[in-house]
Scaffold this motif. Structure first.
Motif, PDB file in Angstrom:
ATOM      1  N   ILE A  60      11.569  -4.721  -9.349  1.00  0.00           N
ATOM      2  CA  ILE A  60      10.515  -4.467  -8.359  1.00  0.00           C
ATOM      3  C   ILE A  60      10.919  -3.311  -7.453  1.00  0.00           C
ATOM      4  O   ILE A  60      10.105  -2.431  -7.149  1.00  0.00           O
ATOM      5  CB  ILE A  60      10.227  -5.748  -7.558  1.00  0.00           C
ATOM      6  CG1 ILE A  60       9.540  -6.772  -8.464  1.00  0.00           C
ATOM      7  CG2 ILE A  60       9.363  -5.451  -6.343  1.00  0.00           C
ATOM      8  CD1 ILE A  60       9.401  -8.149  -7.861  1.00  0.00           C
ATOM      9  N   SER A  61      12.176  -3.279  -7.042  1.00  0.00           N
ATOM     10  CA  SER A  61      12.658  -2.187  -6.198  1.00  0.00           C
ATOM     11  C   SER A  61      12.542  -0.843  -6.913  1.00  0.00           C
ATOM     12  O   SER A  61      12.067   0.137  -6.336  1.00  0.00           O
ATOM     13  CB  SER A  61      14.112  -2.453  -5.813  1.00  0.00           C
ATOM     14  OG  SER A  61      14.673  -1.343  -5.180  1.00  0.00           O
ATOM     15  N   LEU A  64       8.750   0.191  -7.208  1.00  0.00           N
ATOM     16  CA  LEU A  64       8.174   0.707  -5.968  1.00  0.00           C
ATOM     17  C   LEU A  64       8.731   2.088  -5.636  1.00  0.00           C
ATOM     18  O   LEU A  64       7.996   2.973  -5.194  1.00  0.00           O
ATOM     19  CB  LEU A  64       8.431  -0.270  -4.822  1.00  0.00           C
ATOM     20  CG  LEU A  64       7.693  -1.598  -4.915  1.00  0.00           C
ATOM     21  CD1 LEU A  64       8.149  -2.539  -3.811  1.00  0.00           C
ATOM     22  CD2 LEU A  64       6.193  -1.396  -4.848  1.00  0.00           C
ATOM     23  N   GLY A  67       7.151   4.611  -8.118  1.00  0.00           N
ATOM     24  CA  GLY A  67       5.746   4.850  -7.801  1.00  0.00           C
ATOM     25  C   GLY A  67       5.577   5.742  -6.589  1.00  0.00           C
ATOM     26  O   GLY A  67       4.748   6.658  -6.581  1.00  0.00           O
ATOM     27  N   SER A  68       6.363   5.495  -5.557  1.00  0.00           N
ATOM     28  CA  SER A  68       6.235   6.323  -4.356  1.00  0.00           C
ATOM     29  C   SER A  68       6.744   7.741  -4.610  1.00  0.00           C
ATOM     30  O   SER A  68       6.146   8.708  -4.133  1.00  0.00           O
ATOM     31  CB  SER A  68       6.972   5.687  -3.182  1.00  0.00           C
ATOM     32  OG  SER A  68       8.347   5.599  -3.449  1.00  0.00           O
ATOM     33  N   SER A  71       4.045   9.550  -6.727  1.00  0.00           N
ATOM     34  CA  SER A  71       2.903   9.910  -5.895  1.00  0.00           C
ATOM     35  C   SER A  71       3.246  11.064  -4.959  1.00  0.00           C
ATOM     36  O   SER A  71       2.475  12.018  -4.824  1.00  0.00           O
ATOM     37  CB  SER A  71       2.452   8.689  -5.083  1.00  0.00           C
ATOM     38  OG  SER A  71       1.397   9.041  -4.228  1.00  0.00           O
ATOM     39  N   LEU A 106      -2.078   3.793  -5.499  1.00  0.00           N
ATOM     40  CA  LEU A 106      -2.874   2.563  -5.563  1.00  0.00           C
ATOM     41  C   LEU A 106      -2.432   1.632  -6.685  1.00  0.00           C
ATOM     42  O   LEU A 106      -2.506   0.414  -6.557  1.00  0.00           O
ATOM     43  CB  LEU A 106      -4.352   2.904  -5.734  1.00  0.00           C
ATOM     44  CG  LEU A 106      -5.018   3.568  -4.529  1.00  0.00           C
ATOM     45  CD1 LEU A 106      -6.421   4.031  -4.891  1.00  0.00           C
ATOM     46  CD2 LEU A 106      -5.053   2.632  -3.349  1.00  0.00           C
ATOM     47  N   THR A 108       0.654   1.362  -8.004  1.00  0.00           N
ATOM     48  CA  THR A 108       2.019   0.861  -7.849  1.00  0.00           C
ATOM     49  C   THR A 108       2.070  -0.597  -7.373  1.00  0.00           C
ATOM     50  O   THR A 108       2.777  -1.408  -7.980  1.00  0.00           O
ATOM     51  CB  THR A 108       2.822   1.781  -6.907  1.00  0.00           C
ATOM     52  OG1 THR A 108       2.891   3.073  -7.484  1.00  0.00           O
ATOM     53  CG2 THR A 108       4.213   1.252  -6.684  1.00  0.00           C
ATOM     54  N   PRO A 109       1.326  -1.006  -6.336  1.00  0.00           N
ATOM     55  CA  PRO A 109       1.389  -2.419  -5.936  1.00  0.00           C
ATOM     56  C   PRO A 109       0.827  -3.370  -6.990  1.00  0.00           C
ATOM     57  O   PRO A 109       1.279  -4.513  -7.110  1.00  0.00           O
ATOM     58  CB  PRO A 109       0.552  -2.487  -4.660  1.00  0.00           C
ATOM     59  CG  PRO A 109       0.430  -1.096  -4.189  1.00  0.00           C
ATOM     60  CD  PRO A 109       0.561  -0.224  -5.379  1.00  0.00           C
ATOM     61  N   VAL A 110      -0.153  -2.914  -7.761  1.00  0.00           N
ATOM     62  CA  VAL A 110      -0.715  -3.770  -8.815  1.00  0.00           C
ATOM     63  C   VAL A 110       0.327  -4.006  -9.902  1.00  0.00           C
ATOM     64  O   VAL A 110       0.524  -5.140 -10.358  1.00  0.00           O
ATOM     65  CB  VAL A 110      -2.005  -3.145  -9.392  1.00  0.00           C
ATOM     66  CG1 VAL A 110      -2.529  -3.962 -10.553  1.00  0.00           C
ATOM     67  CG2 VAL A 110      -3.064  -3.014  -8.307  1.00  0.00           C
ATOM     68  N   ARG A 112       3.508  -3.812  -9.470  1.00  0.00           N
ATOM     69  CA  ARG A 112       4.531  -4.641  -8.829  1.00  0.00           C
ATOM     70  C   ARG A 112       4.139  -6.110  -8.906  1.00  0.00           C
ATOM     71  O   ARG A 112       4.974  -6.971  -9.140  1.00  0.00           O
ATOM     72  CB  ARG A 112       4.696  -4.221  -7.373  1.00  0.00           C
ATOM     73  CG  ARG A 112       5.744  -5.013  -6.624  1.00  0.00           C
ATOM     74  CD  ARG A 112       5.109  -5.684  -5.418  1.00  0.00           C
ATOM     75  NE  ARG A 112       6.084  -6.391  -4.623  1.00  0.00           N
ATOM     76  CZ  ARG A 112       6.272  -7.701  -4.682  1.00  0.00           C
ATOM     77  NH1 ARG A 112       5.576  -8.429  -5.501  1.00  0.00           N
ATOM     78  NH2 ARG A 112       7.148  -8.294  -3.928  1.00  0.00           N
ATOM     79  N   LEU A 113       2.854  -6.405  -8.726  1.00  0.00           N
ATOM     80  CA  LEU A 113       2.382  -7.784  -8.818  1.00  0.00           C
ATOM     81  C   LEU A 113       2.542  -8.324 -10.238  1.00  0.00           C
ATOM     82  O   LEU A 113       2.906  -9.490 -10.433  1.00  0.00           O
ATOM     83  CB  LEU A 113       0.920  -7.853  -8.375  1.00  0.00           C
ATOM     84  CG  LEU A 113       0.302  -9.217  -8.181  1.00  0.00           C
ATOM     85  CD1 LEU A 113       1.079 -10.023  -7.161  1.00  0.00           C
ATOM     86  CD2 LEU A 113      -1.138  -9.069  -7.734  1.00  0.00           C
TER      87      LEU A 113
END
Length: 149
Positions: A60-61, A64, A67-68, A71, A106, A108-110, A112-113
């Protein structure tokens, strides 16, 4: 007359009589490599379980962070293209890069889920894995409803 041995004076410390029959016992220090994991009811805290939990958190780390960075890189590339001579091709490239940056931010959190739900399912925490699947289902319904509007 008998003198008692007293520990050296340290500021703020309570002196102890070392000749006393009753000695202060302290717990042995924990090894530095001991992993501290949260206690989850009904889940056995085996070393394999702890390793899987840590691996899921590392994924997860990384996700994220990637993804950042993706972006941010796309957005910086679009800003760099602002310095080129203005043409239709440059405007299209800037637009595509900025939309890609927003999409990566947008999505990236999906993703991650998805990773968190999968990790929870592999650890046997079915209730939380179902919560993650439910949130993904609601997001899919919301996106589907938004496309028809």
């Amino acid at each position: 007359m008998r003198t008692s041995a007293v520990s050296p004076v340290v500021t703020g410390a309570i002196p102890m009589n070392l000749e006393n029959a009753v000695r202060a016992k302290t717990a042995p220090p924990l090894p530095q490599t001991a992993a501290v994991a949260p206690v989850i009811p009904g889940v056995v805290d085996s070393p394999a379980h702890v390793r899987r939990a840590e691996a899921g958190e590392q994924w997860i780390s990384r996700l994220l962070r990637a993804g950042s960075l993706c972006s941010g890189g796309l957005f910086l590339a679009s800003v760099a293209l602002e310095f080129l001579p203005q043409s239709e091709t440059v405007h299209v490239a800037i637009d595509v890069l900025r939309k890609g940056a927003a999409s990566a931010l947008l999505v990236t959190p999906v993703v991650r889920l998805v990773v968190a739900g999968t990790s929870l399912g592999l650890r046997g925490e079915w209730k939380y894995a179902l919560y993650a699947a439910g949130v993904l289902g609601l997001l899919a319904v919301a996106v589907g409803a938004g496309l028809h509007a």
